[in-house]
Design a protein around this motif. Structure first.
Motif, short mmCIF file in Angstrom:
data_model
loop_
_atom_site.label_atom_id
_atom_site.label_comp_id
_atom_site.label_asym_id
_atom_site.label_seq_id
_atom_site.Cartn_x
_atom_site.Cartn_y
_atom_site.Cartn_z
N TRP A 44 -95.47 -24.45 59.47
CA TRP A 44 -95.15 -25.87 59.43
C TRP A 44 -96.23 -26.67 58.71
O TRP A 44 -95.91 -27.60 57.97
CB TRP A 44 -94.94 -26.42 60.83
CG TRP A 44 -93.71 -25.90 61.50
CD1 TRP A 44 -92.62 -25.35 60.89
CD2 TRP A 44 -93.44 -25.88 62.88
NE1 TRP A 44 -91.69 -24.98 61.83
CE2 TRP A 44 -92.16 -25.30 63.06
CE3 TRP A 44 -94.13 -26.29 64.01
CZ2 TRP A 44 -91.56 -25.14 64.31
CZ3 TRP A 44 -93.55 -26.12 65.24
CH2 TRP A 44 -92.29 -25.56 65.39
N GLN A 47 -95.70 -26.20 55.14
CA GLN A 47 -94.53 -26.96 54.72
C GLN A 47 -94.86 -28.45 54.64
O GLN A 47 -94.37 -29.14 53.74
CB GLN A 47 -93.38 -26.72 55.69
CG GLN A 47 -92.04 -27.22 55.21
CD GLN A 47 -90.91 -26.79 56.15
OE1 GLN A 47 -91.11 -26.04 57.09
NE2 GLN A 47 -89.73 -27.30 55.88
N SER A 51 -94.14 -29.94 51.13
CA SER A 51 -92.93 -30.77 51.04
C SER A 51 -93.08 -32.17 51.59
O SER A 51 -92.23 -33.01 51.35
CB SER A 51 -91.77 -30.08 51.77
OG SER A 51 -91.55 -28.80 51.27
N TRP A 54 -92.08 -35.93 56.32
CA TRP A 54 -90.70 -36.29 56.68
C TRP A 54 -89.74 -35.15 56.39
O TRP A 54 -88.82 -34.90 57.16
CB TRP A 54 -90.28 -37.57 55.98
CG TRP A 54 -91.13 -38.72 56.40
CD1 TRP A 54 -92.00 -39.42 55.62
CD2 TRP A 54 -91.25 -39.27 57.72
NE1 TRP A 54 -92.64 -40.38 56.37
CE2 TRP A 54 -92.20 -40.31 57.66
CE3 TRP A 54 -90.65 -38.99 58.94
CZ2 TRP A 54 -92.56 -41.06 58.78
CZ3 TRP A 54 -91.01 -39.74 60.04
CH2 TRP A 54 -91.95 -40.76 59.96
N SER A 55 -89.94 -34.47 55.27
CA SER A 55 -89.08 -33.33 54.96
C SER A 55 -89.25 -32.22 56.00
O SER A 55 -88.29 -31.59 56.42
CB SER A 55 -89.41 -32.80 53.57
OG SER A 55 -88.68 -31.64 53.29
N THR A 56 -90.49 -32.00 56.41
CA THR A 56 -90.76 -30.97 57.42
C THR A 56 -90.13 -31.36 58.76
O THR A 56 -89.60 -30.50 59.47
CB THR A 56 -92.27 -30.76 57.58
OG1 THR A 56 -92.82 -30.45 56.31
CG2 THR A 56 -92.58 -29.65 58.56
N LEU A 58 -87.44 -32.95 59.25
CA LEU A 58 -86.00 -32.76 59.20
C LEU A 58 -85.57 -31.31 59.02
O LEU A 58 -84.49 -30.92 59.46
CB LEU A 58 -85.41 -33.60 58.06
CG LEU A 58 -85.56 -35.11 58.22
CD1 LEU A 58 -85.06 -35.82 56.98
CD2 LEU A 58 -84.83 -35.60 59.46
N HIS A 59 -86.42 -30.48 58.39
CA HIS A 59 -85.99 -29.14 58.03
C HIS A 59 -86.81 -28.01 58.64
O HIS A 59 -86.63 -26.85 58.26
CB HIS A 59 -86.04 -28.99 56.50
CG HIS A 59 -85.23 -30.02 55.78
ND1 HIS A 59 -83.86 -30.05 55.85
CD2 HIS A 59 -85.60 -31.06 55.00
CE1 HIS A 59 -83.42 -31.07 55.13
NE2 HIS A 59 -84.46 -31.70 54.61
N ALA A 60 -87.68 -28.30 59.60
CA ALA A 60 -88.54 -27.25 60.16
C ALA A 60 -87.73 -26.22 60.95
O ALA A 60 -87.92 -25.02 60.78
CB ALA A 60 -89.61 -27.86 61.04
N ARG A 61 -86.85 -26.67 61.79
CA ARG A 61 -86.02 -25.77 62.60
C ARG A 61 -84.59 -26.25 62.54
O ARG A 61 -84.32 -27.43 62.62
CB ARG A 61 -86.46 -25.78 64.06
CG ARG A 61 -87.83 -25.28 64.39
CD ARG A 61 -87.93 -23.80 64.50
NE ARG A 61 -86.91 -23.23 65.36
CZ ARG A 61 -87.10 -22.17 66.09
NH1 ARG A 61 -88.26 -21.57 66.09
NH2 ARG A 61 -86.13 -21.67 66.80
N GLY A 62 -83.68 -25.32 62.44
CA GLY A 62 -82.28 -25.68 62.42
C GLY A 62 -81.66 -25.80 63.79
O GLY A 62 -80.66 -26.48 63.98
#
Length: 88
Positions: A44, A47, A51, A54-56, A58-62
């Protein structure tokens, strides 16, 4: 104001240690009873650096939202930049 600056310079390592303990407690109080390393923290943080925060977020874990650990990692990164020069 001058006294505060002298105090911060004199006790900066103690203050940083206490801040680190507080952040560890915010991350998970269970760590005080049983030390635990989290493998995803390195992923993380990488990331965040690549990235952005804010991108992390939203997209760290699904499967579940991990905002607090990611924000604490960003806070630790800011503390490293301010006090340690941000050396990676």
């Amino acid at each position: 104001m001058k006294e505060l600056k002298i105090f911060l310079i004199k006790y900066k390592y103690i203050i940083l240690f206490l801040l680190g303990i507080f952040l560890l407690f915010c991350r998970n109080a269970y760590n005080f009873m049983m030390p635990t390393m989290y493998a995803e923290d390195g992923k993380w943080l990488g990331q965040i650096l690549a990235s952005g925060t804010w991108s992390t977020l939203l997209h760290a874990r699904g499967d579940y939202f991990v905002a607090i650990p990611i924000l604490l990692l960003k806070l630790a990164d800011i503390i490293d930049i301010v006090f340690g020069g941000g050396g990676y």
